[in-house]
Design an enzyme around this catalytic site. Structure first.
Site, PDB file in Angstrom:
ATOM      1  N   SER A 540       0.855  -1.191   0.000  1.00  8.27           N
ATOM      2  CA  SER A 540       0.000   0.000   0.000  1.00  8.27           C
ATOM      3  C   SER A 540       0.887   1.236   0.000  1.00  8.27           C
ATOM      4  CB  SER A 540      -0.874   0.012   1.256  1.00  8.27           C
ATOM      5  OG  SER A 540      -1.442   1.299   1.437  1.00  8.27           O
ATOM      6  N   TYR A 553      -3.737  -0.702   9.859  1.00  4.67           N
ATOM      7  CA  TYR A 553      -3.573  -1.005   8.440  1.00  4.67           C
ATOM      8  C   TYR A 553      -2.134  -0.714   7.989  1.00  4.67           C
ATOM      9  CZ  TYR A 553      -4.351  -0.942   3.410  1.00  4.67           C
ATOM     10  OH  TYR A 553      -4.269  -1.197   2.079  1.00  4.67           O
TER      11      TYR A 553
END
Ligand code: ZN
Length: 656
Positions: A540, A553
């Site tokens: 990410s 996350y």
């Protein structure tokens, strides 16, 4: 066997060619008559050409068409008169024959006419139907085959001894038919090959075929050679390691990655465990067109070196020409009968392995019935050999240009039911890979109807379920070459001051722990990948540029990236490479509904379009963009790259 002829359906067909299509499809509906492009049909009609001359045209099934789905354009129009002249020649090589067939077509764009075209031309009937009916082949492939066929049919059929399909067969048929046909003749049996029927109407020819095959089936029934014991389904034990090993060695023999499918066939397992399997199965295939698909003989057990030796001895015994040597097929079997694995089928793709499977299921039934009738005896070895190196069939197999990038390879993709994962499934399928799509969502199962896709609903954070899914995937395709760690969760934004232990652990368990388990459990498969294992980690933008409110996350993706780097170090020596992608702002996924997009855009004072393209290049990044790059990272462009981290975000000013 019953006629499927329907007067109402037939009445809707106006021309001879349309009726030809209709009754060909009726034959194609019965797998015990024709399997996967086997069998062929024709019709003879008069047509007026451009300069006003009337010509007799033979419409014969074109290569690459299947009787079950054939259409009018699947028939090749060939001038009949030149074919009849050719049938009188003493000899004609296969390449010459192919050339003549093509040159006598009246439509340049039509498919290549069947290799049995001259044979169809030589039979003096408007309609000609040809199948490799299981029941007929079962009877012909016995030591007393010819006498039994005479007993079944009397003077209803002309019998032609075995000759390899091609010009010689057409010439013999023309001669034998002219000599032996009587008004009672309804068909023709080709020993070790199949049966022809003919007639002046589509219905006559078709129904004669059905009647003749039905007589063969009745005969087998009368001889107590029809009903077979239905074997119990085999109990599958965990054998992924053995399968991966076998596929790796098989791919080495083939010189390219191969799909190896453990079929789980009850009959296949019972057959592999017959005490006389060696003797029975090695006597060869049912009918000539099966040779190319399944190789002359199966491999019994897993000793590929012995199989290769037998295969090469067989090859050299034939004293091959230099050209034959060049076209020698790889020495990898396509059918394997193993006591523990049962019937396994190999192919360059799952579609090919599935065809091999269908053919061999029929072959086993024919063999078992023939054994009750006096013993299975297929074609003589020399003829099989000729068939295998047959010019025409070789040409057919060679056509089609460049093979797909991942032909014969297998990819496992997690989070396959939606978003980037689903786009990855499509990108890998499009490149010829077989794909195991895993998702916690049951929608993964049955997402694509192609034989190259296996969907498994599985929670990968449950290690036992994960192991079962891997076993299932390996049984279906033979191994795992490429792994895409895509599944993950993105919880709603929460500052650290409010972040509870449970939420933290949940995110780390899904985004990190489950991927560790997946890497560990697939390691033996990646290690056994014929072209080296490849892994792509979906990271990410948050890894290089974290944002507030996404602690769990960001931390999970950063840890996953670090795990990726360690994997690169530990497994690089085994040829396994692993790289990470850092996508950002991929909005065409389930979580980004129009409403959420509106709200986020408003938050930044942007329009939705501005929000979507808020990056240096001003482009929108789609899940397809990410999937295409994921697939390419498993391909040759990245063959010398491991532990790389690649952004796919349109350029982000916090990362640059
Ligand atoms: Zn045939």
């Amino acid at each position: 066997m019953y006629s499927l002829w329907n007067e109402k359906e037939a009445a809707a067909r106006k021309s001879h060619l349309e009726l030809r299509v209709y009754s060909s499809r009726l034959l194609g509906r019965e797998p015990s008559l024709v399997l996967h492009g086997g069998g062929n049909t024709s019709v003879k009609v008069s047509e007026v050409n451009l300069v006003g001359e009337e010509e007799e045209i033979l419409y014969v099934k074109g290569s690459g068409w299947d009787l079950a789905t054939i259409e009018t354009q699947g028939f090749a129009p060939v001038r009949l008169t030149p074919m009849l002249k050719l049938a009188k020649l003493e000899a004609l090589s296969d390449p010459q024959m192919v050339n003549e067939l093509k040159c006598q077509m009246t439509q340049a764009g039509a498919p290549s006419p069947s290799v049995e075209t001259i044979l169809h031309a030589a039979l003096p009937f408007r309609y000609v139907d040809h199948t490799h009916a299981d029941a007929v082949v079962t009877i012909t492939n016995t030591p007393d085959g010819r006498r039994l066929i005479e007993e079944v049919y009397g003077d209803k059929v002309v019998i032609v001894p075995y000759v390899m399909p091609g010009f010689d067969l057409a010439r013999d048929v023309a001669r034998i038919f002219a000599e032996q046909a009587t008004p009672a003749t309804q068909g023709m049996v080709l020993m070790n090959h199949g049966i022809f029927s003919f007639g002046d109407t589509a219905k006559d020819s078709y129904e004669r075929m059905i009647r003749l095959v039905d007589m063969a089936e009745q005969f087998l029934l009368d001889q107590q050679a029809w009903d077979l014991v239905e074997p119990e389904p085999p109990v599958a034990s965990a054998m992924a390691g053995d399968i991966v090993d076998l596929r790796k060695r098989l791919s080495e023999k083939a010189g390219r990655p191969m799909i190896l499918s453990v079929t789980g066939s009850p009959r296949g397992m019972a057959f592999a465990r017959r005490y006389d399997v060696q003797k029975v199965a090695m006597r060869g295939p049912a009918t000539p067109d099966h040779v190319i698909r399944t190789k002359a003989v199966p491999m019994i057990g897993r000793d590929l070196d012995s199989y290769e030796k037998a295969y090469r001895d067989y090859f050299m015994a034939h004293e091959p020409s230099a050209r034959e040597r060049k076209t020698m097929l790889d020495p990898a079997p396509r059918v394997i009968l193993d006591r523990d694995l049962g019937l396994c089928c190999a192919g360059k793709s799952m579609a090919e392995a599935a065809i091999v499977h269908d053919i061999y299921e029929h072959t086993m039934v024919c063999i078992e019935r023939a054994e009750k009738l006096g013993g299975w005896r297929a074609l003589p070895a020399a003829d099989l050999f000729d068939m295998e190196y047959w010019d025409l069939e070789q040409a057919k197999l060679r056509k089609g240009g460049e093979p797909p990038l991942f032909q014969g390879e297998v990819a496992l993709i997690t989070g396959a039911a939606s978003g980037i994962g689903k786009a990855c499934v499509e990108a890998f399928l499009a490149r010829g890979a077989a794909v195991i799509g895993v998702d916690i969502n049951a929608a993964a199962d049955g997402l694509y109807a192609t034989p190259g896709y296996l969907g498994i609903a599985c929670d990968i954070s449950d290690t036992a379920a994960l192991r079962a899914a891997l076993e299932q995937g390996v049984r279906r395709f033979g191994g795992i070459d490429m792994l895409v760690l895509n599944a993950g969760m993105f919880p709603g934004g929460k500052r650290i001051a409010e972040l509870g232990d449970e939420e933290w652990r949940k995110v780390l368990s899904v985004n990190l722990d489950a991927n560790l388990a997946l890497l560990r459990e697939t390691y033996p498969m990646l290690k056994g990948a014929p072209n080296g294992g490849r892994v792509v980690v979906m990271g990410s933008k948050n890894v290089p540029a974290p944002g507030p409110g996404a602690a769990a996350y960001s931390a999970s993706k950063a840890a996953l990236t670090q795990l990726m780097r360690v994997v690169a170090m530990e497994w690089g020596g085994e040829g396994i490479r692993i790289n990470a992608l850092h996508p950002n702002a991929v909005f065409d996924t389930g979580i980004w509904t129009e409403e959420v997009l509106q709200a986020r855009a408003q938050h930044y004072g942007l329009t939705v379009q501005q929000y979507k393209t808020n990056n240096l290049l001003g482009v929108e990044v789609t899940s397809r963009d990410v999937a295409e790059l994921t697939a390419e990272m498993c391909g040759p462009l990245f063959a010398k790259t491991t532990a790389a981290q690649l952004p796919i975000d349109g350029g982000n000013d916090r990362v640059v």
